[in-house]
Design a protein around this motif. Structure first.
Motif, PDB file in Angstrom:
ATOM      1  N   SER A 150       0.824  -1.210   0.000  1.00 45.59           N
ATOM      2  CA  SER A 150       0.000   0.000   0.000  1.00 45.59           C
ATOM      3  C   SER A 150       0.856   1.256   0.000  1.00 45.59           C
ATOM      4  O   SER A 150       1.975   1.265   0.517  1.00 45.59           O
ATOM      5  N   TYR A 193      -5.336  12.256  -1.219  1.00 46.54           N
ATOM      6  CA  TYR A 193      -4.545  11.156  -1.755  1.00 46.54           C
ATOM      7  C   TYR A 193      -5.138  10.685  -3.071  1.00 46.54           C
ATOM      8  O   TYR A 193      -6.345  10.449  -3.180  1.00 46.54           O
ATOM      9  N   GLU A 235      -5.093   7.677  -5.620  1.00 45.71           N
ATOM     10  CA  GLU A 235      -4.686   6.272  -5.714  1.00 45.71           C
ATOM     11  C   GLU A 235      -4.061   5.925  -7.053  1.00 45.71           C
ATOM     12  O   GLU A 235      -3.332   4.940  -7.167  1.00 45.71           O
ATOM     13  N   PRO A 295      -8.621   2.301  -1.238  1.00 48.83           N
ATOM     14  CA  PRO A 295      -7.866   3.179  -2.144  1.00 48.83           C
ATOM     15  C   PRO A 295      -6.349   3.061  -2.026  1.00 48.83           C
ATOM     16  O   PRO A 295      -5.641   3.073  -3.039  1.00 48.83           O
ATOM     17  N   GLU A 296      -5.824   2.935  -0.796  1.00 46.58           N
ATOM     18  CA  GLU A 296      -4.376   2.899  -0.615  1.00 46.58           C
ATOM     19  C   GLU A 296      -3.762   1.577  -1.065  1.00 46.58           C
ATOM     20  O   GLU A 296      -2.579   1.515  -1.406  1.00 46.58           O
ATOM     21  N   GLN A 332      -2.516  -1.233  -3.138  1.00 48.88           N
ATOM     22  CA  GLN A 332      -2.116  -1.312  -4.537  1.00 48.88           C
ATOM     23  C   GLN A 332      -1.894  -2.742  -5.019  1.00 48.88           C
ATOM     24  O   GLN A 332      -1.889  -2.994  -6.216  1.00 48.88           O
ATOM     25  N   LYS A 372       5.988   7.273  -2.092  1.00 39.54           N
ATOM     26  CA  LYS A 372       4.903   6.467  -2.648  1.00 39.54           C
ATOM     27  C   LYS A 372       5.524   5.357  -3.474  1.00 39.54           C
ATOM     28  O   LYS A 372       6.725   5.378  -3.781  1.00 39.54           O
ATOM     29  N   LYS A 423      -3.885  -2.775  -8.469  1.00 39.28           N
ATOM     30  CA  LYS A 423      -5.002  -1.861  -8.708  1.00 39.28           C
ATOM     31  C   LYS A 423      -5.116  -1.461 -10.175  1.00 39.28           C
ATOM     32  O   LYS A 423      -6.225  -1.322 -10.704  1.00 39.28           O
TER      33      LYS A 423
END
Length: 287
Positions: free
Chosen positions: A143, A153, A155, A198-199, A201, A251, A267
């Motif tokens: 994430s 944020y 995504e 959302p966070e 991945q 990130k 994602k």
């Protein structure tokens, strides 16, 4: 696992910090036992759920929590490039699938104000290059570190994140998705998790295995491995996903995992399967 005693007057303390030159600080926490407020033990789930947002609730206790923030600040002050935090449970918000709205109260989701205080410290002190390592969930999770439900944020781009979290699976213990679950069936569950968090991945819940970090001043690389057979000691593994974090970006580098993984769901590929069907036939699992 034997752990060297940190202080002479506190035999329960295992939280400590290792400075690796100017490259990184490895900060090891105890988010399982040390002065931890009551957690979900099954019989008390309703009670814990009712207090999960309490201001004073802590995973670490005042002494360890204060030490943690001071250690992060000192690492930034001494100009270490990376701050790698090792601890036991999933940090990012993880809304369960298919039971929407529920969370694991035994993870940081059960200590929301404590997690908010960590984000506050990272934000208020402009602390960068933070990477949190997690375990205990028996599945793989990767994430961006972002405040839950934070509309700042993004995504897709990762902008607005404070760092990255890598959560590793178990070596032999069964998946929380189901004992001996196939990659194909696990990906159905992973797809749901990735879609509603959302966070998050990448999610993968079939393979048992491990991950490694390769760190230099410019780049941190996380490589996840899945074992083909865990019924006996062997080295027969697959490199199922690889993630890059570039210093200063806070990130996961885009495209996440280079745009493709060998197992699990990223994602960016929610509309198509990212697992190789041939893998399913080669995996032998055991509890």
């Amino acid at each position: 696992m034997p752990i060297r005693q940190v202080t002479a007057d506190d035999k329960l303390r295992i939280w400590r910090n290792f400075q690796i030159g100017k490259l990184l600080d490895l900060t090891m926490l105890d988010t399982r036992n040390y002065d931890r407020d009551i957690t979900d033990l099954g019989y008390n789930r309703a009670l814990v759920n009712s207090v999960k947002d309490d201001e004073g609730r802590s995973l670490m206790g005042v002494e360890q929590e204060t030490w943690f923030y001071d250690t992060l600040s000192e690492s930034q002050k001494r100009e270490a490039v990376w701050r790698i935090v090792g601890q036991q449970i999933v940090f990012s918000q993880l809304i369960n699938f298919p039971t929407q709205g529920s969370v694991d109260l035994d993870a940081w989701d059960g200590y929301r104000k404590n997690r908010a205080r960590v984000f506050d410290h990272l934000s208020n002190r402009s602390i960068s290059n933070t990477v949190i390592l997690s375990g205990d969930s028996h599945d793989n999770w990767v994430s961006d570190l972002a405040r839950p439900n934070d509309t700042s944020y993004d995504e897709v781009t990762g902008n607005g994140a404070f760092g990255v979290e890598f959560g590793g699976t178990a070596v032999t213990s069964p998946s929380s998705f189901g004992t001996n679950i196939s990659p194909t069936d696990a990906d159905v569950i992973s797809r749901g998790f990735v879609a509603q968090n959302p966070e998050l991945q990448w999610s993968e819940g079939s393979f048992r295995g491990f991950f490694t970090l390769t760190v230099d001043p410019e780049t941190l690389n996380a490589t996840f491995y899945g074992m083909k057979n865990i019924t006996n000691p062997n080295l027969d593994h697959l490199e199922i996903a690889n993630f890059i974090v570039r210093a200063g970006e806070n990130k996961l580098s885009r495209p996440v995992a280079g745009g493709a993984v060998l197992a699990g769901i990223i994602k960016a590929a929610l509309d198509s399967s990212t697992s190789d069907p041939a893998i399913s036939a080669s995996v032998t699992a055991s509890a």
